[in-house]
Design an enzyme around this catalytic site. Structure first.
Site, PDB file in Angstrom:
ATOM      1  N   PHE A 106       0.849  -1.183   0.000  1.00 25.84           N
ATOM      2  CA  PHE A 106       0.000   0.000   0.000  1.00 25.84           C
ATOM      3  C   PHE A 106       0.886   1.234   0.000  1.00 25.84           C
ATOM      4  O   PHE A 106       1.710   1.411   0.892  1.00 25.84           O
ATOM      5  CB  PHE A 106      -0.938   0.038   1.208  1.00 25.84           C
ATOM      6  N   ASP A 149       9.120   2.619   1.987  1.00 22.56           N
ATOM      7  CA  ASP A 149       7.939   3.365   2.427  1.00 22.56           C
ATOM      8  C   ASP A 149       7.767   3.129   3.925  1.00 22.56           C
ATOM      9  O   ASP A 149       7.337   2.055   4.354  1.00 22.56           O
ATOM     10  CB  ASP A 149       6.714   2.874   1.642  1.00 22.56           C
ATOM     11  N   LYS A 151       2.606   9.474   8.472  1.00 22.86           N
ATOM     12  CA  LYS A 151       1.599   9.323   9.522  1.00 22.86           C
ATOM     13  C   LYS A 151       1.973   9.933  10.880  1.00 22.86           C
ATOM     14  O   LYS A 151       1.314  10.851  11.345  1.00 22.86           O
ATOM     15  CB  LYS A 151       1.220   7.849   9.666  1.00 22.86           C
TER      16      LYS A 151
HETATM   17  C1  LIG Z   1      -1.120   5.331   5.028  1.00 25.15           C
HETATM   18  C2  LIG Z   1      -0.058   4.908   4.112  1.00 25.15           C
HETATM   19  C3  LIG Z   1       0.209   5.615   2.920  1.00 25.15           C
HETATM   20  C4  LIG Z   1      -0.668   6.751   2.443  1.00 25.15           C
HETATM   21  O1  LIG Z   1      -0.647   7.830   3.304  1.00 25.15           O
HETATM   22  P1  LIG Z   1      -1.806   8.966   3.147  1.00 25.15           P
HETATM   23  O2  LIG Z   1      -1.358  10.007   4.133  1.00 25.15           O
HETATM   24  O3  LIG Z   1      -3.094   8.330   3.479  1.00 25.15           O
HETATM   25  O4  LIG Z   1      -1.743   9.439   1.759  1.00 25.15           O
HETATM   26  C5  LIG Z   1       1.275   5.214   2.150  1.00 25.15           C
HETATM   27  N1  LIG Z   1       2.052   4.176   2.512  1.00 25.15           N
HETATM   28  C6  LIG Z   1       1.823   3.476   3.651  1.00 25.15           C
HETATM   29  C7  LIG Z   1       2.727   2.345   3.998  1.00 25.15           C
HETATM   30  C8  LIG Z   1       0.752   3.812   4.474  1.00 25.15           C
HETATM   31  O5  LIG Z   1       0.504   3.094   5.570  1.00 25.15           O
END
Ligand SMILES: *Cc1c(COP(=O)(O)O)cnc(C)c1O
Length: 412
Positions: A146, A231, A260
């Site tokens: 994701f 990420d 986050k």
């Molecule tokens: C939440 C998340 C995203 C996206 O972040 P947003 O602030 O919702 O755009 C991308 N990568 C990972 C691993 C995430 O958990």
């Protein structure tokens, strides 16, 4: 703001907000530490933290004070000028990342995780096309990953069910099974500028990179001249028991994305790259109006200070052990996966996670159903032992209630 009844607020939402979320029928109005309060004054233990966002808990006094102070001085100024906060935040983040990677770098600030990844993807393309010509722009990512919901980060995300309704997506993305170095070796050719991976696929079901996988990925990237983007949007800044999840795998990325927990609830994302990679961007190549503006940067600066002062990674590691142990002790829990305070409890077959989560909410515990059979636990990194024990009591009672009322054929 004047107080509205819960039903009125939900009615307003249904009439005026697009229906992209299947929201639980609760209206939160206030928080403090690990506690949330709804419009009816009911108290909840928050073991979700806005999806791993409020790592310092709600209404942290130092963060609130820094925000109020900054709001009185300067909220926003264009990136056409300098502001006195953004470079200090970049310096602090670089100190943390240099500590973890042994390399110094520079940051680009955005407003979300998706935008941080978008910046990483654009940067990787700039580097790839400079080094390998116009054909080197492809990005390899993992199935069940994701990376965000913008069209490009959705293209990177390896979840066809989220992608299909928005096709055609931007081209230049390939997906390989997570954890399989041979599949990756087959996918990374001279058209590929970067590989993007999570160390723990949190949204994808809390899938852990098998041991040795990331080291093999690093070697392959070096071999083929591709960049490695990690990420850390959900895993970063202490949640896994280390500052960054890649430290568990002893792998050194070229680009790291964060979001986050960075603002403890104030929207901010960051894309860090080691120095020579960061050089891929020049003036005019990339921009965002709000990225790194004084208010968000000040929040993040304060968040990093508190995370360091409180030894948040160490606390996440020890609290994570306690929470894992307690969850494993429950007969209705089949297994626990994750790192530190980024955990998923797999329920015994026949138990429905969304139903258990609903009962938890009614009993004053906020968690979420990560999959139909797994419950996610991402409490504040400053959570106390007593709060963990209290949450576990509510969770255990919810599991009992769900088992008592599940259909007889699954119960046996
Ligand atoms: C939440 C998340 C995203 C996206 O972040 P947003 O602030 O919702 O755009 C991308 N990568 C990972 C691993 C995430 O958990």
């Amino acid at each position: 703001m004047n107080a509205l009844e819960t039903a009125d607020i939900i009615g307003l939402d249904e009439r005026h907000v697009m229906a992209t979320y299947a929201r639980a029928p609760v209206v939160f109005t206030r928080g403090s530490g690990s506690r949330l309060y709804d419009a009816d004054g009911r108290e909840y233990l928050d073991f979700l933290c806005g999806l791993a966002v409020t790592s310092l808990g709600h209404a942290h006094p130092a963060v609130a004070e820094a925000l109020a102070d900054q709001a009185r001085q300067l909220l926003h100024v264009s990136n056409l000028f300098h502001n006195d906060v953004q470079p200090r935040l970049a310096q602090r983040l670089d100190a943390l990342l240099a500590g973890a990677t042994g390399q110094h770098g520079r940051c680009f600030f955005a407003n979300s995780g998706a935008e941080a990844n978008e910046a990483a993807i654009k940067l990787a393309r700039r580097i790839g096309q400079r080094a390998g010509g116009p054909g080197r722009y492809e990005i390899v990512s993992a199935m069940r990953s994701f990376h965000g919901r913008t069209l490009t980060t959705l293209a990177a995300t390896g979840q066809p069910e989220k992608q299909e309704i928005f096709e055609p997506l931007p081209s230049g993305f390939r997906h390989v099974p997570f954890g399989d170095p041979h599949a990756l070796a087959g996918a990374v050719d001279d058209r590929v500028c970067a590989v993007i991976l999570e160390v723990v696929q949190a949204e994808g079901g809390m899938n852990m990179a098998p041991s040795g996988y990331l080291a093999a990925v690093r070697e392959l990237c070096d071999d083929r001249g591709a960049l490695l983007i990690i990420d850390e949007v959900q895993t970063g800044l202490g949640r896994t028991g280390r500052w960054f999840a890649f430290e568990h795998a002893s792998v050194i990325p070229d680009i790291v994305t964060l979001a986050k927990a960075l603002g403890n609830g104030v929207p901010i994302g960051a894309c860090w790259a080691r120095g020579d990679v960061a050089d891929g961007f020049g003036p005019g190549d990339h921009a965002t109006t709000f990225g790194g503006q004084p208010l968000a940067a000040r929040a993040a600066l304060e968040v990093l200070t508190v995370l360091e002062d409180e030894d948040a990674p160490g606390r996440a590691a020890s609290a994570g052990e306690r929470l894992t142990r307690s969850l494993c002790d429950l007969a209705a829990v089949d297994g626990v996966r994750g790192l530190g305070l980024l955990l998923a409890a797999e329920l015994r077959p026949g138990l429905d996670a969304p139903r258990v989560v609903r009962i938890c909410l009614e009993s004053g515990l906020v968690v979420n159903a990560l999959t139909p059979s797994a419950v996610r636990f991402t409490p504040s990194l400053l959570v106390s032992d007593d709060e963990i024990d209290e949450a576990l009591e509510i969770f255990a009672a919810a599991l009992d209630a769900a088992a008592a009322t599940s259909s007889p054929e699954v119960k046996s």
